[in-house]
Design an enzyme around this catalytic site. Structure first.
Site, PDB file in Angstrom:
ATOM      1  N   GLU A  45       0.872  -1.163   0.000  1.00  0.00           N
ATOM      2  CA  GLU A  45       0.000   0.000   0.000  1.00  0.00           C
ATOM      3  C   GLU A  45       0.917   1.223   0.000  1.00  0.00           C
ATOM      4  OE1 GLU A  45      -2.785   0.129   3.249  1.00  0.00           O
ATOM      5  OE2 GLU A  45      -3.517   2.090   2.612  1.00  0.00           O
ATOM      6  N   ARG A 256       5.919 -12.586  10.321  1.00  0.00           N
ATOM      7  CA  ARG A 256       6.421 -11.252  10.031  1.00  0.00           C
ATOM      8  C   ARG A 256       7.797 -11.074  10.638  1.00  0.00           C
ATOM      9  NH1 ARG A 256       2.102  -7.746   8.942  1.00  0.00           N
ATOM     10  NH2 ARG A 256       3.372  -5.954   9.512  1.00  0.00           N
ATOM     11  N   LYS A 266       3.960   1.171  10.043  1.00  0.00           N
ATOM     12  CA  LYS A 266       4.090   2.340   9.166  1.00  0.00           C
ATOM     13  C   LYS A 266       3.465   3.579   9.800  1.00  0.00           C
ATOM     14  CE  LYS A 266       2.817   0.289   5.178  1.00  0.00           C
ATOM     15  NZ  LYS A 266       2.484   0.127   3.747  1.00  0.00           N
TER      16      LYS A 266
HETATM   17  P1  ATP Z   1       0.145  -5.390   6.638  1.00  0.00           P
HETATM   18  O1  ATP Z   1      -0.478  -5.588   5.296  1.00  0.00           O
HETATM   19  O2  ATP Z   1       0.576  -6.654   7.283  1.00  0.00           O
HETATM   20  O3  ATP Z   1      -0.662  -4.522   7.541  1.00  0.00           O
HETATM   21  P2  ATP Z   1       1.592  -3.045   6.048  1.00  0.00           P
HETATM   22  O4  ATP Z   1       0.244  -2.459   6.001  1.00  0.00           O
HETATM   23  O5  ATP Z   1       2.650  -2.498   6.938  1.00  0.00           O
HETATM   24  O6  ATP Z   1       1.502  -4.578   6.352  1.00  0.00           O
HETATM   25  P3  ATP Z   1       1.643  -3.274   3.162  1.00  0.00           P
HETATM   26  O7  ATP Z   1       2.058  -2.206   2.240  1.00  0.00           O
HETATM   27  O8  ATP Z   1       0.224  -3.683   3.168  1.00  0.00           O
HETATM   28  O9  ATP Z   1       2.180  -2.879   4.614  1.00  0.00           O
HETATM   29  O10 ATP Z   1       2.576  -4.538   2.982  1.00  0.00           O
HETATM   30  C1  ATP Z   1       2.944  -5.074   1.741  1.00  0.00           C
HETATM   31  C2  ATP Z   1       3.348  -6.513   1.966  1.00  0.00           C
HETATM   32  O11 ATP Z   1       4.426  -6.607   2.899  1.00  0.00           O
HETATM   33  C3  ATP Z   1       2.209  -7.339   2.552  1.00  0.00           C
HETATM   34  O12 ATP Z   1       2.239  -8.603   1.917  1.00  0.00           O
HETATM   35  C4  ATP Z   1       2.571  -7.443   4.001  1.00  0.00           C
HETATM   36  O13 ATP Z   1       2.041  -8.593   4.595  1.00  0.00           O
HETATM   37  C5  ATP Z   1       4.100  -7.491   3.947  1.00  0.00           C
HETATM   38  N1  ATP Z   1       4.674  -7.041   5.216  1.00  0.00           N
HETATM   39  C6  ATP Z   1       4.439  -5.881   5.867  1.00  0.00           C
HETATM   40  N2  ATP Z   1       5.115  -5.819   7.025  1.00  0.00           N
HETATM   41  C7  ATP Z   1       5.810  -6.982   7.133  1.00  0.00           C
HETATM   42  C8  ATP Z   1       6.692  -7.550   8.117  1.00  0.00           C
HETATM   43  N3  ATP Z   1       7.020  -6.884   9.235  1.00  0.00           N
HETATM   44  N4  ATP Z   1       7.236  -8.768   7.876  1.00  0.00           N
HETATM   45  C9  ATP Z   1       6.918  -9.448   6.758  1.00  0.00           C
HETATM   46  N5  ATP Z   1       6.095  -8.979   5.801  1.00  0.00           N
HETATM   47  C10 ATP Z   1       5.531  -7.773   5.970  1.00  0.00           C
HETATM   48 MG    MG Z   2      -1.498  -3.705   4.453  1.00  0.00          MG
END
Ligand code: ATP
Ligand code: MG
Length: 554
Positions: A45, A256, A266
Site C-alpha cells: 500500500e 512477520r 508504518k
Molecule cells: P500489513 O499488510 O501486514 O498490515 P503493512 O500495512 O505495513 O503490512 P503493506 O504495504 O500492506 O504494509 O505490505 C505489503 C506486503 O508486505 C504485505 O504482503 C505485508 O504482509 C508485507 N509485510 C508488511 N510488514 C511486514 C513484516 N514486518 N514482515 C513481513 N512482511 C511484511
Molecule cells: Mg497492508
C-alpha cells in the site's frame, strides 16, 4: 559428531533446504498445477516507505518467482487516497530495485480495477447481496455483537434494490458527505465468523486520488489476509461462480519480521517523521530500506539476514544484533581501513624534527590479499583519541600514560614524557619522544609493547563531521510496552554529532558518497549524501564490538 559436520561443511557448496513456502511451490510445480505457470505478487500500500519487514516479503515474493522461473507482479494497493502519494510509489519502486528485484512489465494498481470493482458492487446490489447503510461507523460497530452473541440487523438492511442502486450511485456522484453512508455486504449478522456480519465494502472518500483524480467518490475497502480469508473466498465465489477455482489465488502466510529496538508499524514510523523525531524516512536510524541504505547497509546484508532468520509460521522478535553482526562481517571483509580521530588531543613528539614529514605505508585491508596500501603522513605533532591517554591510569590500562610506551599504528613506538593542562585540569597537550629505531616494518619495530594507537598528523589531517548513530529505541520491544507512548521510549542518545573529527588526508581525498570505511579501532562508517566538496559527513554504520557474536560464544 562435530567432526562429521565439519567435513560436510568443508565438502564444498552448502545446499540450503527449501523453506516451507518454497516446498509448497516445488510440490505444486512437480504436480503440474496450473500448467506449471507460477506467478507471485507483492502488494504494497503506497502509504509509507518500505521497511526491512517488507524486504522479507519482497525476498519471498520475488525470490520464489526467480528461483522457480516464474514472474512476480508489483501491485499497488492504492485504495485509500487520504493516505497515499506518488512519493511513496516512487520510493517503493526504487527500494525494490535496490534489493535487486524487477517486476518487468508486471506493474499494476488496484485503481486500474476501480471500474470493474464498481461494477461488482452494482452486481451485488442487484442480486440483493449488498445494501447502503446510513448509520455512522460507530453505530455499525455497536451492532456487530461479540463472538458469542449475534449482531443486530441494521434498520437499512432491507432497502429495496432500486433504493440501494440510487443511493450508491449518488454516493459515487459526490452527493453525500464522507462517513454518511457506506455499502455493506448482506451476509449474516449472526455468523460465527464476525467478518461475515455484513462487512463494509465501500466507503465515501472525497480526497482526490493521485491517479484517478476526482473520478471516484467511493473506494473499496481492502482486507488483511489471514483473518479475512473466508470472506475473501466468499467474494471470489459470489463474483466468479463456477470458475472460482481458476480465479482464486493461493495465499500462504509466513511470520512477520519484527526487530528489537525499533518499530515496524508504518503508522508509527510516519509519526516519527511528521513530528520531526527523526530527520526523515531515510534517517539512518529508521528500519526503512532507504534509512538502512543511508546507514551503510547493503542489499546483500539484508538478504543474508532474512535468510538467517528464515520463514516459518511462528511469530518472533528478531534480534537486531544479528542484523548488525551481518553488516559487520561484510564490512570487515570489504571496507578499507583508515585513520580518524573523533575526540582529539594533541601529542607533540619533542625529539622529532620540526619540518620533517615521513610517508607511512598503511594496509588498506588485511582481510583481502590485493587491497593494496595507501600513504599517511607522519610529523612532529599528531592527534590521538583523548581517552587513549590517562595521567593516572588504573591497572591494565595499556594505552598512553606517563613513562610508558605505546606503538603508533604503522609508524613508531613513542614514550610519554609529560602533559600540559589548563586551569580546569583538562589535558591540552601531551609530550612524547619517539624511538627512531622502531619504524614499522623494521627489525626494531618487533619490540614488545602492549598498546597500539591510531593517530593522524595534526598538520595534514582534515576536519569532517561524524554522526554517531545508535539504536532508535532504548527498550528491546517498544511495541510491547502498553504503559508508555512509544515516543517516550526513544533512545535519547541515538544520535551524537561530532562536527570536527580529524581524518587522514587519503580519506578526505578519495571518499565518495556511499563509500564505507573502517575507522581503525572505532567502527564502520559510510559517507553521507550531505557531504559537500571539501567537507565530508560520515554516518556510523556500526561499532566494532559484536555483542551478538559474543552472546553466541563466537
Ligand atoms: P500489513 O499488510 O501486514 O498490515 P503493512 O500495512 O505495513 O503490512 P503493506 O504495504 O500492506 O504494509 O505490505 C505489503 C506486503 O508486505 C504485505 O504482503 C505485508 O504482509 C508485507 N509485510 C508488511 N510488514 C511486514 C513484516 N514486518 N514482515 C513481513 N512482511 C511484511
Ligand atoms: Mg497492508
Amino acid at each position: 559428531m562435530a567432526e562429521i559436520i565439519d567435513n560436510i561443511n568443508a565438502g564444498g557448496e552448502e545446499k540450503k533446504p527449501l523453506n516451507f513456502v518454497q516446498q509448497i511451490v516445488a510440490d505444486d510445480l512437480a504436480a503440474g498445477k496450473n500448467g506449471g505457470r507460477l506467478n507471485t505478487r507483492f502488494p504494497p500500500e503506497p502509504n509509507g516507505y518500505l521497511h526491512i519487514g517488507h524486504a522479507k516479503a519482497i525476498c519471498m515474493d520475488f525470490g520464489v518467482a526467480e528461483k522457480f522461473g516464474g514472474t512476480c507482479n508489483l501491485r499497488f494497493d492504492d485504495t485509500n487516497p487520504q493516505k497515499e502519494d506518488t512519493e511513496y510509489v516512487e520510493a517503493i519502486m526504487r527500494d525494490i530495485h535496490w534489493l535487486g528485484y524487477d517486476w518487468g512489465d508486471r506493474l499494476y494498481y488496484a485503481s486500474d480495477y476501480f471500474p470493474k470493482l464498481y461494477d461488482f458492487a452494482i452486481r451485488l446490489i442487484k442480486e440483493g447481496k449488498a445494501y447502503v447503510d446510513d448509520q455512522t461507523s460507530e453505530q455499525i460497530a455497536q451492532q456487530k455483537g461479540t463472538p458469542t452473541t449475534p449482531g443486530t440487523n441494521s434498520p437499512y438492511r432491507d432497502r429495496s434494490v432500486e433504493e440501494n442502486l440510487d443511493l450508491f450511485q449518488r454516493m459515487n456522484a459526490g452527493e453525500f458527505e464522507e462517513g454518511s453512508h457506506v455499502l455493506r455486504a448482506k451476509i449474516d449478522m449472526a455468523s460465527s465468523n464476525m467478518h461475515f456480519r455484513d462487512p463494509i465494502i465501500y466507503r465515501i472518500i472525497k480526497t482526490p486520488h493521485w491517479r484517478t483524480g476526482n473520478k471516484w467518490n467511493v473506494y473499496p475497502c481492502t482486507l488483511e489476509f489471514v483473518p479475512h480469508r473466508d470472506l475473501y473466498d466468499y467474494f471470489v465465489h459470489e463474483l466468479a461462480g463456477e470458475s472460482a477455482t481458476e480465479y482464486c489465488p493461493r495465499q500462504i502466510e509466513f511470520n512477520r519480521l519484527n526487530l528489537t529496538y525499533t518499530v515496524m508499524s508504518k503508522r508509527k514510523l510516519l509519526q516519527l517523521v511528521k513530528e520531526g523525531l527523526v530527520a526523515g524516512w531515510d534517517d539512518p536510524r529508521m528500519p526503512t530500506l532507504c534509512g538502512l541504505r543511508r546507514r551503510g547497509y547493503t542489499p546483500q546484508t539484508i538478504k543474508n539476514f532474512i535468510e538467517d532468520i528464515g520463514y516459518t509460521k511462528y511469530e518472533a522478535l528478531n534480534d537486531i544484533g544479528l542484523l548488525e553482526h551481518n553488516i559487520r562481517e561484510e564490512l570487515n571483509h570489504n571496507a578499507n581501513r583508515v585513520s580518524a580521530v573523533l575526540n582529539p588531543v594533541k601529542v607533540v613528539i619533542t625529539n622529532y624534527p620540526e619540518d620533517k614529514v615521513e610517508m607511512m605505508e598503511m594496509d588498506n585491508n588485511p582481510e583481502q590479499e590485493n587491497a593494496g596500501k595507501h600513504q599517511m603522513p607522519f610529523s612532529r605533532e599528531i592527534y590521538i583519541e583523548r581517552d587513549d591517554f590517562m595521567e593516572e591510569p588504573p591497572k591494565k590500562f595499556f594505552r598512553l600514560t606517563p613513562g610508558k610506551e605505546v606503538r603508533l599504528k604503522g609508524a613508531y613506538i613513542i614514550m610519554c614524557t609529560g602533559c600540559t593542562k589548563d586551569a580546569d585540569g583538562n589535558v591540552t597537550e601531551i609530550q612524547c619522544t619517539y624511538d627512531p629505531d622502531t619504524l614499522s616494518g623494521s627489525a626494531g619495530s618487533q619490540r614488545k609493547v602492549k598498546g597500539t594507537l591510531h593517530w593522524v598528523s595534526a598538520r595534514h589531517c582534515v576536519d569532517a563531521e561524524v554522526r554517531l548513530y545508535d539504536r532508535l529505541f532504548a527498550v528491546e520491544n517498544p511495541s510491547a510496552d502498553t504503559e508508555h507512548d512509544f515516543r517516550e521510549l526513544l533512545n535519547p542518545d541515538s544520535l551524537r554529532v561530532i562536527p570536527d573529527a580529524k581524518i587522514e588526508p587519503f580519506l578526505a581525498q578519495t571518499a565518495k558518497v556511499g563509500d564505507t570505511f573502517q575507522f581503525q579501532r572505532i567502527g564502520y562508517f559510510c559517507v553521507d549524501e550531505d557531504s559537500t566538496d571539501g567537507h565530508l559527513v560520515f554516518n556510523r554504520t556500526i561499532g566494532l564490538k559484536d555483542s551478538w557474536a559474543k552472546q553466541q560464544g563466537k
